[in-house]
Write a protein that holds these residues in place. Structure first.
Motif, PDB file in Angstrom:
ATOM      1  N   VAL A  11      -2.372 -67.942  15.038  1.00 60.81           N
ATOM      2  CA  VAL A  11      -2.445 -68.089  16.488  1.00 60.81           C
ATOM      3  C   VAL A  11      -2.820 -66.730  17.051  1.00 60.81           C
ATOM      4  O   VAL A  11      -2.455 -65.690  16.501  1.00 60.81           O
ATOM      5  CB  VAL A  11      -1.124 -68.608  17.116  1.00 60.81           C
ATOM      6  CG1 VAL A  11      -0.837 -70.021  16.667  1.00 60.81           C
ATOM      7  CG2 VAL A  11       0.038 -67.704  16.819  1.00 60.81           C
ATOM      8  N   GLU A  12      -3.577 -66.752  18.127  1.00 64.41           N
ATOM      9  CA  GLU A  12      -4.119 -65.508  18.649  1.00 64.41           C
ATOM     10  C   GLU A  12      -4.347 -65.635  20.150  1.00 64.41           C
ATOM     11  O   GLU A  12      -4.730 -66.691  20.633  1.00 64.41           O
ATOM     12  CB  GLU A  12      -5.438 -65.234  17.933  1.00 64.41           C
ATOM     13  CG  GLU A  12      -6.175 -64.016  18.375  1.00 64.41           C
ATOM     14  CD  GLU A  12      -7.424 -63.777  17.549  1.00 64.41           C
ATOM     15  OE1 GLU A  12      -7.318 -63.631  16.326  1.00 64.41           O
ATOM     16  OE2 GLU A  12      -8.511 -63.759  18.142  1.00 64.41           O
ATOM     17  N   ASN A  41      -8.915 -48.867  24.191  1.00 64.20           N
ATOM     18  CA  ASN A  41      -9.147 -49.754  25.329  1.00 64.20           C
ATOM     19  C   ASN A  41     -10.246 -50.737  25.003  1.00 64.20           C
ATOM     20  O   ASN A  41     -10.991 -50.553  24.045  1.00 64.20           O
ATOM     21  CB  ASN A  41      -9.460 -48.968  26.603  1.00 64.20           C
ATOM     22  CG  ASN A  41     -10.769 -48.230  26.528  1.00 64.20           C
ATOM     23  OD1 ASN A  41     -11.209 -47.844  25.448  1.00 64.20           O
ATOM     24  ND2 ASN A  41     -11.402 -48.017  27.658  1.00 64.20           N
ATOM     25  N   GLY A  42     -10.325 -51.805  25.782  1.00 63.77           N
ATOM     26  CA  GLY A  42     -11.320 -52.838  25.556  1.00 63.77           C
ATOM     27  C   GLY A  42     -10.663 -54.167  25.274  1.00 63.77           C
ATOM     28  O   GLY A  42      -9.586 -54.469  25.786  1.00 63.77           O
ATOM     29  N   LYS A  43     -11.312 -54.944  24.415  1.00 60.98           N
ATOM     30  CA  LYS A  43     -10.803 -56.270  24.061  1.00 60.98           C
ATOM     31  C   LYS A  43      -9.938 -56.172  22.813  1.00 60.98           C
ATOM     32  O   LYS A  43     -10.317 -55.525  21.841  1.00 60.98           O
ATOM     33  CB  LYS A  43     -11.953 -57.235  23.821  1.00 60.98           C
ATOM     34  CG  LYS A  43     -12.721 -57.562  25.069  1.00 60.98           C
ATOM     35  CD  LYS A  43     -13.789 -58.591  24.783  1.00 60.98           C
ATOM     36  CE  LYS A  43     -14.524 -58.902  26.078  1.00 60.98           C
ATOM     37  NZ  LYS A  43     -15.515 -59.955  25.902  1.00 60.98           N
ATOM     38  N   PHE A  44      -8.790 -56.831  22.875  1.00 63.62           N
ATOM     39  CA  PHE A  44      -7.870 -56.858  21.740  1.00 63.62           C
ATOM     40  C   PHE A  44      -7.569 -58.309  21.365  1.00 63.62           C
ATOM     41  O   PHE A  44      -7.487 -59.176  22.225  1.00 63.62           O
ATOM     42  CB  PHE A  44      -6.542 -56.175  22.085  1.00 63.62           C
ATOM     43  CG  PHE A  44      -6.681 -54.734  22.455  1.00 63.62           C
ATOM     44  CD1 PHE A  44      -6.777 -53.759  21.480  1.00 63.62           C
ATOM     45  CD2 PHE A  44      -6.707 -54.344  23.784  1.00 63.62           C
ATOM     46  CE1 PHE A  44      -6.907 -52.419  21.828  1.00 63.62           C
ATOM     47  CE2 PHE A  44      -6.832 -53.015  24.143  1.00 63.62           C
ATOM     48  CZ  PHE A  44      -6.942 -52.049  23.157  1.00 63.62           C
ATOM     49  N   ALA A  45      -7.409 -58.536  20.078  1.00 62.38           N
ATOM     50  CA  ALA A  45      -6.897 -59.808  19.580  1.00 62.38           C
ATOM     51  C   ALA A  45      -5.410 -59.584  19.321  1.00 62.38           C
ATOM     52  O   ALA A  45      -5.034 -58.652  18.603  1.00 62.38           O
ATOM     53  CB  ALA A  45      -7.608 -60.210  18.299  1.00 62.38           C
ATOM     54  N   LEU A  46      -4.569 -60.392  19.934  1.00 63.02           N
ATOM     55  CA  LEU A  46      -3.121 -60.267  19.752  1.00 63.02           C
ATOM     56  C   LEU A  46      -2.648 -61.383  18.844  1.00 63.02           C
ATOM     57  O   LEU A  46      -2.889 -62.556  19.106  1.00 63.02           O
ATOM     58  CB  LEU A  46      -2.406 -60.334  21.105  1.00 63.02           C
ATOM     59  CG  LEU A  46      -2.870 -59.308  22.129  1.00 63.02           C
ATOM     60  CD1 LEU A  46      -2.161 -59.522  23.454  1.00 63.02           C
ATOM     61  CD2 LEU A  46      -2.648 -57.897  21.620  1.00 63.02           C
ATOM     62  N   ARG A  47      -2.005 -60.997  17.764  1.00 65.27           N
ATOM     63  CA  ARG A  47      -1.470 -61.964  16.809  1.00 65.27           C
ATOM     64  C   ARG A  47       0.035 -61.764  16.717  1.00 65.27           C
ATOM     65  O   ARG A  47       0.551 -60.683  16.999  1.00 65.27           O
ATOM     66  CB  ARG A  47      -2.154 -61.796  15.456  1.00 65.27           C
ATOM     67  CG  ARG A  47      -3.636 -62.069  15.558  1.00 65.27           C
ATOM     68  CD  ARG A  47      -4.324 -62.092  14.208  1.00 65.27           C
ATOM     69  NE  ARG A  47      -5.758 -62.238  14.426  1.00 65.27           N
ATOM     70  CZ  ARG A  47      -6.647 -61.280  14.223  1.00 65.27           C
ATOM     71  NH1 ARG A  47      -6.263 -60.107  13.770  1.00 65.27           N
ATOM     72  NH2 ARG A  47      -7.920 -61.489  14.459  1.00 65.27           N
ATOM     73  N   GLU A 147       0.762 -67.079  28.152  1.00 62.11           N
ATOM     74  CA  GLU A 147       2.184 -67.410  28.183  1.00 62.11           C
ATOM     75  C   GLU A 147       2.935 -66.908  26.946  1.00 62.11           C
ATOM     76  O   GLU A 147       4.040 -66.388  27.042  1.00 62.11           O
ATOM     77  CB  GLU A 147       2.363 -68.922  28.313  1.00 62.11           C
ATOM     78  CG  GLU A 147       3.810 -69.355  28.417  1.00 62.11           C
ATOM     79  CD  GLU A 147       3.954 -70.856  28.539  1.00 62.11           C
ATOM     80  OE1 GLU A 147       5.048 -71.338  28.200  1.00 62.11           O
ATOM     81  OE2 GLU A 147       3.004 -71.535  28.962  1.00 62.11           O
ATOM     82  N   ARG A 148       2.341 -67.060  25.776  1.00 63.33           N
ATOM     83  CA  ARG A 148       3.012 -66.625  24.545  1.00 63.33           C
ATOM     84  C   ARG A 148       3.255 -65.114  24.567  1.00 63.33           C
ATOM     85  O   ARG A 148       4.305 -64.633  24.188  1.00 63.33           O
ATOM     86  CB  ARG A 148       2.171 -67.007  23.325  1.00 63.33           C
ATOM     87  CG  ARG A 148       2.875 -66.732  22.018  1.00 63.33           C
ATOM     88  CD  ARG A 148       2.075 -67.095  20.777  1.00 63.33           C
ATOM     89  NE  ARG A 148       0.818 -67.748  20.959  1.00 63.33           N
ATOM     90  CZ  ARG A 148       0.577 -69.034  20.652  1.00 63.33           C
ATOM     91  NH1 ARG A 148       1.544 -69.774  20.154  1.00 63.33           N
ATOM     92  NH2 ARG A 148      -0.618 -69.542  20.826  1.00 63.33           N
ATOM     93  N   LEU A 149       2.281 -64.364  25.077  1.00 62.52           N
ATOM     94  CA  LEU A 149       2.433 -62.914  25.178  1.00 62.52           C
ATOM     95  C   LEU A 149       3.583 -62.561  26.115  1.00 62.52           C
ATOM     96  O   LEU A 149       4.430 -61.735  25.790  1.00 62.52           O
ATOM     97  CB  LEU A 149       1.130 -62.282  25.671  1.00 62.52           C
ATOM     98  CG  LEU A 149       1.122 -60.779  25.869  1.00 62.52           C
ATOM     99  CD1 LEU A 149       1.378 -60.062  24.545  1.00 62.52           C
ATOM    100  CD2 LEU A 149      -0.199 -60.327  26.469  1.00 62.52           C
ATOM    101  N   ARG A 150       3.632 -63.205  27.269  1.00 61.25           N
ATOM    102  CA  ARG A 150       4.714 -62.948  28.234  1.00 61.25           C
ATOM    103  C   ARG A 150       6.076 -63.310  27.672  1.00 61.25           C
ATOM    104  O   ARG A 150       7.070 -62.667  27.977  1.00 61.25           O
ATOM    105  CB  ARG A 150       4.477 -63.747  29.520  1.00 61.25           C
ATOM    106  CG  ARG A 150       3.291 -63.296  30.327  1.00 61.25           C
ATOM    107  CD  ARG A 150       3.233 -64.003  31.672  1.00 61.25           C
ATOM    108  NE  ARG A 150       3.660 -65.383  31.642  1.00 61.25           N
ATOM    109  CZ  ARG A 150       2.888 -66.424  31.923  1.00 61.25           C
ATOM    110  NH1 ARG A 150       1.632 -66.237  32.277  1.00 61.25           N
ATOM    111  NH2 ARG A 150       3.357 -67.642  31.864  1.00 61.25           N
ATOM    112  N   SER A 151       6.124 -64.322  26.819  1.00 60.10           N
ATOM    113  CA  SER A 151       7.428 -64.747  26.291  1.00 60.10           C
ATOM    114  C   SER A 151       7.952 -63.846  25.177  1.00 60.10           C
ATOM    115  O   SER A 151       9.141 -63.860  24.882  1.00 60.10           O
ATOM    116  CB  SER A 151       7.357 -66.197  25.809  1.00 60.10           C
ATOM    117  OG  SER A 151       6.563 -66.309  24.654  1.00 60.10           O
TER     118      SER A 151
END
Length: 166
Positions: A11-12, A41-47, A147-151
């Motif tokens: 999930v990302e 800085n720039g675009k990041f993929a968050l896993r 939402e997943r990042l905020r949680s």
């Protein structure tokens, strides 16, 4: 006849902004920081990684889960299974990338689902290792964030509010 093995997929969430670091603490900032050094800085993929039992500094980013009797899950279904139902399948196998960049396989029983999820930032689709584990999110408009990042991260409206906690 067993079904084909699905491709590995974590999930990302996508994030565009700044990665800042002070004293070993990393934060994602939606706006350019005024007082903190920018690491990237720039675009990041968050896993998202699930920590190992007894080794909370390490986590595995689930990409494929093999449940008893040959059922295999990837992506959102794998994540939902691990978070909501994996306690009834302690021998399920979890394949993925560890937080230190190494490929791994472990069993659900070796994971600590009671620990907070580790949020890891990457700069491209298939890197060897993440930029690091993220400790906070700085954003004046949190509803614009996934939402997943905020949680899974503490949220601060300003950089000053985050710096006050260090």
């Amino acid at each position: 006849m067993p079904s084909a093995i699905p491709p590995r997929q974590s999930v990302e969430d996508q994030f565009t902004g700044f990665l800042i670091e002070i004293g070993g603490q990393k934060a994602l900032a939606a706006a350019a920081p005024e007082n903190s050094p920018i690491s990237a800085n720039g675009k990041f993929a968050l896993r998202y990684g699930i920590r190992y039992l007894g080794k909370p500094h390490l986590a595995i980013i689930p990409e494929l889960v093999a449940i008893d009797y040959g059922q295999m899950l990837n992506g959102e279904p794998a994540w939902d299974f691990l978070i909501k139902r994996s306690n009834i399948y302690p021998r399920a196998e979890v394949f993925g990338l560890r937080s230190d960049g190494k490929d791994d396989m472990t069993y659900v029983k070796n994971l600590d689902l009671a620990m907070p999820v580790m949020v890891l930032a990457f700069t491209d689709q298939r890197p060897a290792a993440p930029l690091g584990s993220i400790n906070a999110l700085i954003c004046a408009q949190p509803d614009s964030m996934p939402e997943r990042l905020r949680s899974h991260l503490p949220l601060f409206e300003t950089e000053a509010a985050w710096l006050a906690t260090l």
